[in-house]
Structures are given as structure tokens and as C-alpha cells.
Enzyme design. Structure first.
Site, mmCIF file in Angstrom:
data_model
loop_
_atom_site.group_PDB
_atom_site.id
_atom_site.type_symbol
_atom_site.label_atom_id
_atom_site.label_comp_id
_atom_site.label_asym_id
_atom_site.label_seq_id
_atom_site.Cartn_x
_atom_site.Cartn_y
_atom_site.Cartn_z
ATOM 1 N N HIS A 1 -54.142 107.031 -86.669
ATOM 2 C CA HIS A 1 -53.649 107.632 -85.436
ATOM 3 C C HIS A 1 -52.249 107.128 -85.074
ATOM 4 C CE1 HIS A 1 -57.635 109.292 -85.048
ATOM 5 N NE2 HIS A 1 -57.151 110.076 -84.098
ATOM 6 N N TRP B 1 -59.230 116.851 -89.765
ATOM 7 C CA TRP B 1 -60.669 116.552 -89.805
ATOM 8 C C TRP B 1 -61.078 116.075 -91.195
ATOM 9 C CZ3 TRP B 1 -62.877 121.572 -87.187
ATOM 10 C CH2 TRP B 1 -62.633 121.509 -85.806
#
Length: 103
Positions: free
Chosen positions: A22, A77
Site C-alpha cells: 500500500h 485484487w
């Protein structure tokens, strides 16, 4: 502004990898989130349970719902599927949380 909160779950010992990915969020993913109305997005980690708590502020629910079908989101994803619980389509297993208080 619409406030949303979700719960997700990491696999054991994956916090550092999840955080690293992230911190290096792809620019095109960041742009897609903004284009679909995300004005704020934070994720918190509970080390006792490996649960993640995601908090989002979005402009419009219909606009936001379109993110699930964006190619860059599906690619993200797939990239994250090895560190967290996912559905068969690699989307994170999420539980929507209900707001019960605000100051």
C-alpha cells in the site's frame, strides 16, 4: 459525503507485506479511486485478530460501485490475494460495518 467502513482479514504474518504494497500503491490505482469519488481512504490493523478496518469517504455510492469492475482494481485484487482472505474472484472478503456513533 458518504462514510463507509469495512472489515477485512490478513493472513498471519502479512501485515508488513500488506503495508509495503500500500505504501507503493500504483499511481493508476490511486487515480482510479479518486476518479470514482474517494476523497479519503484509511486502513487500520488489529494485531490481535489480523483484521483490517477500512474507512472511506466517498462522493456517490453509484459512482463508487463501479470500481469493482475496473481492470486496474481487478489487477490489484489479484496482486493482494496472497496476503489476505479473498473471494473466488480475488476480491477481498469484506464485511460492511454499521456506524453507531459520531461526534
Amino acid at each position: 459525503m458518504i462514510k463507509k467502513a469495512v472489515r477485512m482479514k490478513l493472513y498471519p504474518d502479512m501485515k508488513e507485506e500488506y503495508a509495503r504494497r500500500h505504501q507503493e500503491l500504483w499511481p493508476e490505482m490511486r487515480e482510479m479511486l479518486k476518479e470514482h469519488g474517494a476523497t479519503s481512504y484509511s486502513i487500520f490493523f488489529d494485531p490481535e485478530t489480523n483484521f483490517l478496518f477500512g474507512y472511506l469517504e466517498i462522493e456517490d455510492e453509484a459512482k463508487w460501485s463501479k470500481t469493482a469492475n475496473k481492470e486496474i482494481n481487478r489487477k490489484w485484487w489479484d496482486f493482494m490475494a496472497d496476503v489476505m482472505e479473498t473471494n473466488p474472484d480475488s476480491s477481498p472478503v469484506t464485511v460492511d460495518l454499521e456506524q453507531v456513533f459520531e461526534l
